[in-house]
Structure formats: C-alpha cells, structure tokens
Design a protein around this motif. Structure first.
Motif, PDB file in Angstrom:
ATOM      1  N   SER A   1       0.826  -1.203   0.000  1.00  0.00           N
ATOM      2  CA  SER A   1       0.000   0.000   0.000  1.00  0.00           C
ATOM      3  C   SER A   1       0.859   1.251   0.000  1.00  0.00           C
ATOM      4  CB  SER A   1      -0.920  -0.009   1.220  1.00  0.00           C
ATOM      5  OG  SER A   1      -1.754   1.136   1.235  1.00  0.00           O
ATOM      6  N   ALA A   2       1.973   1.225   0.730  1.00  0.00           N
ATOM      7  CA  ALA A   2       2.872   2.384   0.737  1.00  0.00           C
ATOM      8  C   ALA A   2       3.539   2.566  -0.620  1.00  0.00           C
ATOM      9  CB  ALA A   2       3.926   2.205   1.831  1.00  0.00           C
ATOM     10  N   GLY A   3       3.941   1.476  -1.262  1.00  0.00           N
ATOM     11  CA  GLY A   3       4.565   1.580  -2.585  1.00  0.00           C
ATOM     12  C   GLY A   3       3.644   2.193  -3.616  1.00  0.00           C
TER      13      GLY A   3
ATOM     14  N   LEU B   1       9.999   6.376   2.489  1.00  0.00           N
ATOM     15  CA  LEU B   1       8.890   5.811   3.254  1.00  0.00           C
ATOM     16  C   LEU B   1       8.832   6.462   4.627  1.00  0.00           C
ATOM     17  CD1 LEU B   1       9.383   2.036   2.348  1.00  0.00           C
ATOM     18  CD2 LEU B   1       7.712   3.620   1.374  1.00  0.00           C
ATOM     19  N   GLY B   2       8.532   7.736   4.657  1.00  0.00           N
ATOM     20  CA  GLY B   2       8.495   8.471   5.914  1.00  0.00           C
ATOM     21  C   GLY B   2       7.237   8.175   6.716  1.00  0.00           C
ATOM     22  N   ALA B   3       7.058   8.914   7.798  1.00  0.00           N
ATOM     23  CA  ALA B   3       5.923   8.698   8.696  1.00  0.00           C
ATOM     24  C   ALA B   3       4.591   8.991   8.005  1.00  0.00           C
ATOM     25  CB  ALA B   3       6.076   9.563   9.943  1.00  0.00           C
ATOM     26  N   ASP B   4       4.560  10.032   7.165  1.00  0.00           N
ATOM     27  CA  ASP B   4       3.302  10.373   6.493  1.00  0.00           C
ATOM     28  C   ASP B   4       2.848   9.250   5.562  1.00  0.00           C
ATOM     29  OD1 ASP B   4       3.309  12.763   7.806  1.00  0.00           O
ATOM     30  OD2 ASP B   4       4.160  13.912   6.126  1.00  0.00           O
ATOM     31  N   THR B   5       3.802   8.656   4.845  1.00  0.00           N
ATOM     32  CA  THR B   5       3.454   7.553   3.951  1.00  0.00           C
ATOM     33  C   THR B   5       2.907   6.375   4.741  1.00  0.00           C
ATOM     34  OG1 THR B   5       5.197   8.241   2.413  1.00  0.00           O
ATOM     35  CG2 THR B   5       4.353   6.007   2.186  1.00  0.00           C
ATOM     36  N   SER B   6       3.502   6.071   5.874  1.00  0.00           N
ATOM     37  CA  SER B   6       3.030   4.967   6.705  1.00  0.00           C
ATOM     38  C   SER B   6       1.621   5.232   7.214  1.00  0.00           C
ATOM     39  CB  SER B   6       3.977   4.756   7.891  1.00  0.00           C
ATOM     40  OG  SER B   6       5.264   4.368   7.454  1.00  0.00           O
ATOM     41  N   ILE B   7       1.346   6.452   7.638  1.00  0.00           N
ATOM     42  CA  ILE B   7       0.010   6.779   8.166  1.00  0.00           C
ATOM     43  C   ILE B   7      -1.050   6.612   7.080  1.00  0.00           C
ATOM     44  CG2 ILE B   7      -1.412   8.663   9.055  1.00  0.00           C
ATOM     45  CD1 ILE B   7       1.084   9.672  10.532  1.00  0.00           C
ATOM     46  N   ARG B   8      -0.745   7.098   5.877  1.00  0.00           N
ATOM     47  CA  ARG B   8      -1.715   6.954   4.782  1.00  0.00           C
ATOM     48  C   ARG B   8      -1.939   5.485   4.441  1.00  0.00           C
ATOM     49  NH1 ARG B   8       1.274  11.287   2.605  1.00  0.00           N
ATOM     50  NH2 ARG B   8       2.329   9.850   1.175  1.00  0.00           N
ATOM     51  N   ALA B   9      -0.875   4.709   4.441  1.00  0.00           N
ATOM     52  CA  ALA B   9      -1.010   3.290   4.115  1.00  0.00           C
ATOM     53  C   ALA B   9      -1.821   2.556   5.172  1.00  0.00           C
ATOM     54  CB  ALA B   9       0.373   2.657   3.964  1.00  0.00           C
ATOM     55  N   VAL B  10      -1.602   2.875   6.443  1.00  0.00           N
ATOM     56  CA  VAL B  10      -2.362   2.242   7.527  1.00  0.00           C
ATOM     57  C   VAL B  10      -3.842   2.580   7.392  1.00  0.00           C
ATOM     58  CG1 VAL B  10      -2.771   2.272  10.006  1.00  0.00           C
ATOM     59  CG2 VAL B  10      -0.444   2.079   9.146  1.00  0.00           C
ATOM     60  N   GLN B  11      -4.156   3.815   7.117  1.00  0.00           N
ATOM     61  CA  GLN B  11      -5.559   4.236   6.989  1.00  0.00           C
ATOM     62  C   GLN B  11      -6.253   3.562   5.813  1.00  0.00           C
ATOM     63  OE1 GLN B  11      -5.218   8.486   6.776  1.00  0.00           O
ATOM     64  NE2 GLN B  11      -5.101   8.751   9.011  1.00  0.00           N
ATOM     65  N   SER B  12      -5.515   3.333   4.737  1.00  0.00           N
ATOM     66  CA  SER B  12      -6.122   2.730   3.549  1.00  0.00           C
ATOM     67  C   SER B  12      -6.459   1.265   3.743  1.00  0.00           C
ATOM     68  CB  SER B  12      -5.189   2.881   2.348  1.00  0.00           C
ATOM     69  OG  SER B  12      -4.005   2.116   2.533  1.00  0.00           O
ATOM     70  N   LEU B  13      -5.913   0.626   4.781  1.00  0.00           N
ATOM     71  CA  LEU B  13      -6.141  -0.808   5.007  1.00  0.00           C
ATOM     72  C   LEU B  13      -7.069  -1.078   6.178  1.00  0.00           C
ATOM     73  CD1 LEU B  13      -2.486  -2.066   4.466  1.00  0.00           C
ATOM     74  CD2 LEU B  13      -4.432  -2.481   2.955  1.00  0.00           C
TER      75      LEU B  13
ATOM     76  N   GLU C   1     -10.197  -1.388   6.203  1.00  0.00           N
ATOM     77  CA  GLU C   1     -11.314  -2.273   5.846  1.00  0.00           C
ATOM     78  C   GLU C   1     -10.837  -3.659   5.448  1.00  0.00           C
ATOM     79  OE1 GLU C   1     -14.388  -1.364   6.278  1.00  0.00           O
ATOM     80  OE2 GLU C   1     -13.774   0.647   6.885  1.00  0.00           O
ATOM     81  N   ALA C   2      -9.532  -3.924   5.554  1.00  0.00           N
ATOM     82  CA  ALA C   2      -8.999  -5.221   5.151  1.00  0.00           C
ATOM     83  C   ALA C   2      -9.327  -6.281   6.193  1.00  0.00           C
ATOM     84  CB  ALA C   2      -7.494  -5.123   4.940  1.00  0.00           C
ATOM     85  N   ALA C   3      -9.074  -7.540   5.830  1.00  0.00           N
ATOM     86  CA  ALA C   3      -9.261  -8.635   6.767  1.00  0.00           C
ATOM     87  C   ALA C   3      -8.347  -8.438   7.972  1.00  0.00           C
ATOM     88  CB  ALA C   3      -8.965  -9.964   6.072  1.00  0.00           C
ATOM     89  N   PRO C   4      -8.706  -8.970   9.154  1.00  0.00           N
ATOM     90  CA  PRO C   4      -7.895  -8.742  10.362  1.00  0.00           C
ATOM     91  C   PRO C   4      -6.427  -9.106  10.190  1.00  0.00           C
ATOM     92  CG  PRO C   4     -10.003  -9.704  10.957  1.00  0.00           C
ATOM     93  CD  PRO C   4      -9.950  -9.702   9.456  1.00  0.00           C
TER      94      PRO C   4
ATOM     95  N   PRO D   1      -3.994  -0.964  -4.771  1.00  0.00           N
ATOM     96  CA  PRO D   1      -3.893  -2.298  -4.149  1.00  0.00           C
ATOM     97  C   PRO D   1      -4.618  -2.380  -2.815  1.00  0.00           C
ATOM     98  CG  PRO D   1      -1.831  -1.101  -3.914  1.00  0.00           C
ATOM     99  CD  PRO D   1      -2.689  -0.287  -4.826  1.00  0.00           C
ATOM    100  N   SER D   2      -4.811  -1.242  -2.139  1.00  0.00           N
ATOM    101  CA  SER D   2      -5.514  -1.281  -0.852  1.00  0.00           C
ATOM    102  C   SER D   2      -6.923  -1.813  -1.023  1.00  0.00           C
ATOM    103  CB  SER D   2      -5.556   0.119  -0.236  1.00  0.00           C
ATOM    104  OG  SER D   2      -4.263   0.624  -0.038  1.00  0.00           O
ATOM    105  N   ARG D   3      -7.578  -1.453  -2.120  1.00  0.00           N
ATOM    106  CA  ARG D   3      -8.931  -1.963  -2.369  1.00  0.00           C
ATOM    107  C   ARG D   3      -8.910  -3.456  -2.648  1.00  0.00           C
ATOM    108  NH1 ARG D   3     -13.244   0.895  -6.507  1.00  0.00           N
ATOM    109  NH2 ARG D   3     -15.109  -0.174  -5.732  1.00  0.00           N
ATOM    110  N   ILE D   4      -7.914  -3.894  -3.417  1.00  0.00           N
ATOM    111  CA  ILE D   4      -7.783  -5.319  -3.692  1.00  0.00           C
ATOM    112  C   ILE D   4      -7.517  -6.076  -2.400  1.00  0.00           C
ATOM    113  CG2 ILE D   4      -6.459  -7.052  -4.950  1.00  0.00           C
ATOM    114  CD1 ILE D   4      -8.146  -5.375  -6.773  1.00  0.00           C
ATOM    115  N   LEU D   5      -6.609  -5.563  -1.585  1.00  0.00           N
ATOM    116  CA  LEU D   5      -6.260  -6.226  -0.337  1.00  0.00           C
ATOM    117  C   LEU D   5      -7.425  -6.235   0.651  1.00  0.00           C
ATOM    118  CD1 LEU D   5      -2.672  -4.752   0.139  1.00  0.00           C
ATOM    119  CD2 LEU D   5      -3.242  -7.093  -0.480  1.00  0.00           C
ATOM    120  N   SER D   6      -8.300  -5.216   0.569  1.00  0.00           N
ATOM    121  CA  SER D   6      -9.432  -5.155   1.484  1.00  0.00           C
ATOM    122  C   SER D   6     -10.522  -6.158   1.109  1.00  0.00           C
ATOM    123  CB  SER D   6     -10.045  -3.749   1.477  1.00  0.00           C
ATOM    124  OG  SER D   6      -9.099  -2.807   1.950  1.00  0.00           O
TER     125      SER D   6
END
Length: 463
Positions: A285-287, A395-407, A409-412, A454-459
């Motif tokens: 998701s970050a990539g 891959l700074g902190a902002d990128t990580s935060i956005r990636a975490v938020q996008s996932l 709705e994913a499976a646990p 990919p976040s939508r696919i992964l979710s």
C-alpha cells in the motif's frame, strides 16, 4: 320548529286526519256500525294500520341510514361496520322493533280477547308469544352489556390483528421492492469487484507464473479464472447471476486464491512486528502512494537490483550518510574503514561508486581487492546499503500513516495497527519467499500503470 318536534307533530296530524275522516263519515250518514258489529274486522283493520305504521317507521330509519352513508364525514371503517348489522340499523333496533310489534298488537288482542270472541286456545297462544318475546328481549338486554363488550373487544383485537398483518405484509413488500431496486447496483458492484480480481489473477498466472517456482501459484488458479470469465461473460450478455459472480469472486479472493497465496509466501521476509501479513500489505500500500522516482528506488530495493546510478539523485547522498552505510557493506568496511578520516576520501569513493564503470574504477584505483569479482561484489553491497537509506527516507511517517488508513477495511490478518510503520523486507531469505516478494513487486508495478489501488484489492481478499 325544532327538529325533534317535527315527527311527533306529523303523527298527531295523521291521527287527527283519521278522526276527521270518521267524523265526516258519521255526519254524512255513513255509520261505522259494521265495524262495531264485527269486532274481528276492526281488529284486523287496526293490525293493518299498525303494520303500516311500523313500515313507515322502518322507512324513516332507513332514510336516516342512507343520509349517514352519504355524509362525507362517514369513514370507510364506519361503513364496513354497518355491513355487519341487521338492515344496517343500529344494534338492537330490529329486536326492539319486533318486541314493539308484538306488544302493540298482542297486548290489545289479549286484553280484548272476550270482546273479539277469541277462544281460550287462541288467547293462550297469544299469551305465550308475548311472554316469549318479552322474556327473550329483556333477558338479552340484562345480559347484553358484558356480551357486547366481549364481542366488541374481540372485534377490536381481530381488527388490530388484521392491521398488524397488513402492516407486516406492507413492510415485507417494501423490503422486497427495495431488494429488487438494489439488485442491479449489487450485481454491478459484485461484477466490478470480480473483474478487478480477475485482472490481478491473470497477471499472476499468465505473466508472472511461468517465472515463479512451482507451487507458489495454486494449481486451481486456472479453474478459478475460467469460472470468473464465464460469470462475467454471462453478466455482459444480460444473463447475470449474482450467486455465480459471488462464487467466482470467492474462488479468487479466498485463502487459496493466487494473491493470498503469494502474500503468505512473502510474509516471512517482513519483520514480525504488527504481523507479517499486515507488514506485506502495508508495504504494498505504501509503494502505491510513492512518486515516480521514489517508486523506481522502491522497486529496485525489493527486486534486489540496485545497479542503476540514476536511482540516486545528485546531492542526495552525502559523505556523512555514506560513512553511516559503509558498515553495512562488509567488503568496503574491511578495506576503507581505516581511510574514512582522510580528507576527501569518502567524497571521492562516493563519486566513483555512482558512476557507470564503477567496478573497473574501484579495481584500478583502490588497492586491496583480491580480484575484480570482489570489487564488483563490494560495490553491490555498498550500493544496496545506499539505496536502502534512500528508500527508508522515501517511506516516511506520512506515507506509513496513509497506508495504515487505507487498510482499515482489510481482513484482520492484513490490517496493520494504528502505530505500525512501513518496514523494508529482510532480503536474502528462502528462494520461494524472495520470488513471491518479487512477483508482488512486479504486480504492484502493473497496478500502478493501470491506476488500480492495491488497498482496495487487499481489502477484498481473505488471506
């Protein structure tokens, strides 16, 4: 004149008119003697007149009922209630009228039975009829309130039950209508999701599968793709079946789907903090969110091909950062660590390592390498360390935060914690894990070109 006096006055006038007729007949010499001589005829006449009076009374009641029906204020419930009443008259009216007829006719007959020359048997019949009718009427009136109350309560409960049944039926009809109205949208959404996962499965099986070790792509992937293509073909032809589309999507997005299998295979390369599957999902998701230059560095890092000097922007790597990464390149650390204090040494070494012919320059200008192959290996180690430094910066902190938020709705298993940060994989693991990670990296590149998040696919998968 007040309305309540009109009817009694009409009756009084009718009686007066009858008396006037009799008086006129007497004055004219027309004596009513025959009637007096024959009391039975007189009684018959009186019974006939009483019958006419009661018929007029019924006509008057019926006219009042019709006026009530024509009244705009009368509700449909009231009209329905009148249908259940005898002659559509208020409850008890018919019983009271019958009792009145018997009383008005029977009592005079009984009282004047001798004058009318009625024998004892006829008088007994009349007496029995009067007693039976009056006994029934007054007995019903004495026990009526409770029975009427119970009956009305039962009718009210029955009406409430009918209303509840009608309400439930209307709610069921509304739900059915809403379901039918939402069916096209639900079908379109399921078809769109299936098409997304079908595209991913095709890339993994048809384009990347031949280069992967055997077993990384599940053997049933081709049958799942065929099922999905058949379901989508029917949907495009207008014969869509929501169940078939959902079954095909489950085959591609389930635990045995091609993408879920690759995620599990590559997960051991990720640090265990936050869960390996969550780590690989967070990495992909970050990539996706990186810019073009940062994406090229990210891809080179994951594919373990840090050989292109164009990956490093001029001026972004300083001698200080090169000194920090020198310890991560064992060959360079052994040969050059003693010389880092020399003025200009790190800047010169860095300039050499970022050139196209860096391996030849190192072998010719920096003694200590056992052979040219060792110089090339040391250069690869140093470039890999430099590239990792640049990718970690991307891959700074902002990128990580956005990636975490996008996932979220994913499976646990694929859902990272709120404080998780993107971590680079530990390269050099098993061949299958490394191959799976490289396949996922190439898949991410295809998805970036197709602008598929990919976040939508992964979710939508169950890893």
């Amino acid at each position: 004149m007040p309305p309540f006096l009109a009817t009694p006055l009409k009756l009084l006038l009718c009686g007066t008119a009858a008396i006037a007729v009799l008086a006129a007949a007497k004055i004219a010499g027309l004596s009513p003697a025959p009637l007096l001589v024959a009391p039975g005829s007189l009684a018959a006449l009186l019974v006939f007149l009483v019958g006419l009076g009661f018929a007029g009374f019924l006509w008057w009641l019926a006219s009042r009922c019709f006026l009530l029906l024509r009244d705009p204020a009368t509700t449909p419930e009231q009209i329905a209630a009148l249908r259940d009443l005898p002659l559509a008259l208020p409850e008890g009216t018919v019983r009271a009228l019958l009792a009145l007829i018997v009383g008005v006719i029977g009592l005079p007959l009984l009282l004047f039975s001798q004058t009318l020359a009625l024998n004892d048997a006829v008088a007994g019949y009349v007496n029995g009829i009067i007693a039976g009718v009056f006994g029934y009427y007054f007995g019903a009136r004495s026990t009526g309130p409770d029975a009427q109350a119970n009956r009305r309560l039962g009718e009210a409960l029955e009406g409430q039950q009918r209303a509840n049944d009608a309400l439930r039926a209307s709610e069921a009809a509304a739900r059915e209508a809403a379901s039918q109205a939402a069916q096209p949208d639900l079908l379109a959404g399921a078809a769109a999701a299936l098409e997304r996962h079908l595209g991913v499965a095709r890339i993994l099986l048809q384009r990347l599968g031949p280069a992967l070790p055997a077993g990384l792509i599940p053997p049933q992937a081709q049958s799942a793709i065929d099922m999905a293509e058949q379901a989508l073909g029917l949907a495009r032809a207008g014969g869509a079946d929501l169940g078939a589309i959902q079954a095909a999507a489950s085959a591609l997005t389930g635990r045995e789907g091609p993408l879920a299998t690759l995620l599990r295979a590559a997960a051991p390369l990720l640090p265990a903090a936050g869960g390996p599957l969550a780590g690989i999902a967070l990495l992909l998701s970050a990539g996706w969110s990186l810019g073009a230059a940062a994406w090229r560095r990210f891809r080179a890092q994951l594919l373990d091909t840090p050989h292109d000097p164009a990956l490093f922007d001029p001026g972004t790597i300083t001698p200080a950062s090169a000194e920090l990464r020198l310890s991560e390149a064992p060959i360079f650390a052994r040969l050059f660590q003693p010389r880092v204090a020399e003025a200009g040494f790190l800047a010169s070494l860095l300039d050499t390592c970022l050139r196209e012919d860096a391996a030849e320059r190192l072998w010719a200008g920096y003694p200590g390498f056992a052979n040219p192959a060792e110089a090339s290996e040391g250069l690869a180690q140093f470039r890999r360390a430099l590239l990792q430094d640049r990718v970690e910066s991307d891959l700074g902190a902002d990128t990580s935060i956005r990636a975490v938020q996008s996932l979220q709705e994913a499976a646990p298993a694929l859902r990272p914690a709120a404080n998780d940060r993107v971590a680079l994989p530990q390269l050099g693991g098993g061949s299958d894990a490394q191959a799976a990670l490289q396949a996922l990296t190439l898949l991410l590149g295809e998805m970036r070109e197709a602008r598929t998040d990919p976040s939508r696919i992964l979710s939508e998968i169950a890893a």
